[in-house]
Design a protein around this motif. Structure first.
Motif, PDB file in Angstrom:
ATOM      1  N   ARG A 102       6.657  11.028 -16.245  1.00 25.07           N
ATOM      2  CA  ARG A 102       5.850  11.552 -16.310  1.00 25.07           C
ATOM      3  C   ARG A 102       4.988  13.321 -15.482  1.00 25.07           C
ATOM      4  N   GLU A 106       5.370  16.423 -18.165  1.00 24.09           N
ATOM      5  CA  GLU A 106       4.464  16.791 -18.061  1.00 24.09           C
ATOM      6  C   GLU A 106       3.771  17.808 -17.104  1.00 24.09           C
ATOM      7  N   LYS A 110       6.688  21.974 -18.009  1.00 22.40           N
ATOM      8  CA  LYS A 110       5.789  22.832 -17.851  1.00 22.40           C
ATOM      9  C   LYS A 110       4.615  24.307 -17.158  1.00 22.40           C
TER      10      LYS A 110
END
Length: 293
Positions: A102, A106, A110
């Protein structure tokens, strides 16, 4: 702006011209890591992103592999989990690997993509387990049996998926997570991922960006920088302790990449302004290059 300043800028551009002509159409893999990623100064991230966007703009296909160890540790602390390491490698149980995936996919991925987009590049975030396959890591750098949980060693890179994004004008940004043979995500050393991706793509250059000037013969003295290192010199430097635990995964993955078709590998300091461009487009460079010799 006076004429001398303009002339100096023109000379810089002209020095870069033969390299740009030579590298146009090549694939470069850039490992984006080290504590400079966690530096609170946004200027550092912006400079690296502009360097990557510059390479793409002059016709070089750039593939980015990022790390994110500190971000993972921070996320684990926020979840009440204690980071555990064995010989410098993160022990990754089932709860930890979920946080690793994660955080890398994420948050860190990003952030890297956003920085490249700010520089008018065209990033394409790619979760590592969409393009990387691995088996469970069972042996460490010294050949000792280890059990680190969900930690893998890349066995396959899905080259066609990466090249598809390159062909469409994107800069693929890959997280160091791979899909295990059991279908689960595994944490993978980002240095090793960069080396495997570079080998699979037959990259012209593999560049490791970190928070040190390069390989130092007498660390931490920056004046002891080794500008060029031949593969034949690596074993001796390992025995002398010059290539220590922190640099070993980088150097060994660099050697393997060279043996598998990558032409040259560079170690540069991501904190130094435009170190990526200075290393690639100038005669002397500013980091360490590893060559066949």
């Amino acid at each position: 702006m006076d004429i001398a300043e303009v002339t100096a800028k023109a000379k810089v551009l002209l020095e870069a011209l033969p390299y740009i002509q030579d590298f146009r159409g090549s694939i470069f893999v850039v490992k984006y890591g080290g504590s400079f990623m966690d530096d609170p100064d946004p200027v550092i991230h912006t400079r690296v992103a502009y360097d990557i966007a510059f390479l793409a703009a002059v016709g070089i296909s750039v593939v980015v592999v990022h790390g994110g160890g500190k971000a993972i540790t921070k996320a684990m602390e926020g979840s009440g989990l204690q980071a555990k390491f064995l010989n410098g490698m993160r022990v990754t149980d089932e709860a930890t690997v979920a946080i690793v995936k994660r955080t890398l996919d994420e948050i860190v991925n990003k952030d890297v993509c956003d920085a490249i987009a700010t520089a008018k590049g065209k990033p394409k975030g790619m979760p590592g387990d969409s393009v990387l396959v691995c088996e469970k890591l069972t042996v460490d750098d010294d050949g000792n049996q280890v059990d680190l949980g969900y930690v893998g060693e890349v066995t396959e890179v899905k080259v066609k998926l990466i090249k598809k994004e390159i062909a469409e004008g994107f800069v693929p940004v890959i997280s160091p997570v791979a899909e295990g043979l059991d279908g689960r995500p595994y944490n993978v050393n980002a240095d090793l991922v960069a080396g495997r991706v570079a080998s699979a793509l037959r990259a012209r250059r593999l560049v490791y960006m970190s928070d040190v000037p390069g390989l130092l013969s007498a660390p931490p003295d920056p004046a002891s920088l080794i500008s060029t290192l031949k593969i034949s010199q690596v074993d001796d430097l390992k025995k002398k302790g010059v290539i220590d635990k922190g640099m070993r995964p980088k150097v060994m993955s660099a050697v393997r990449a060279l043996q598998e078709g990558v032409q040259r590998v560079h170690f540069v300091d991501g904190r130094l302004a435009h170190s990526l461009l200075l290393e690639i487009f100038t005669e002397k460079g500013i980091g360490t290059e590893i060559v066949h010799g």
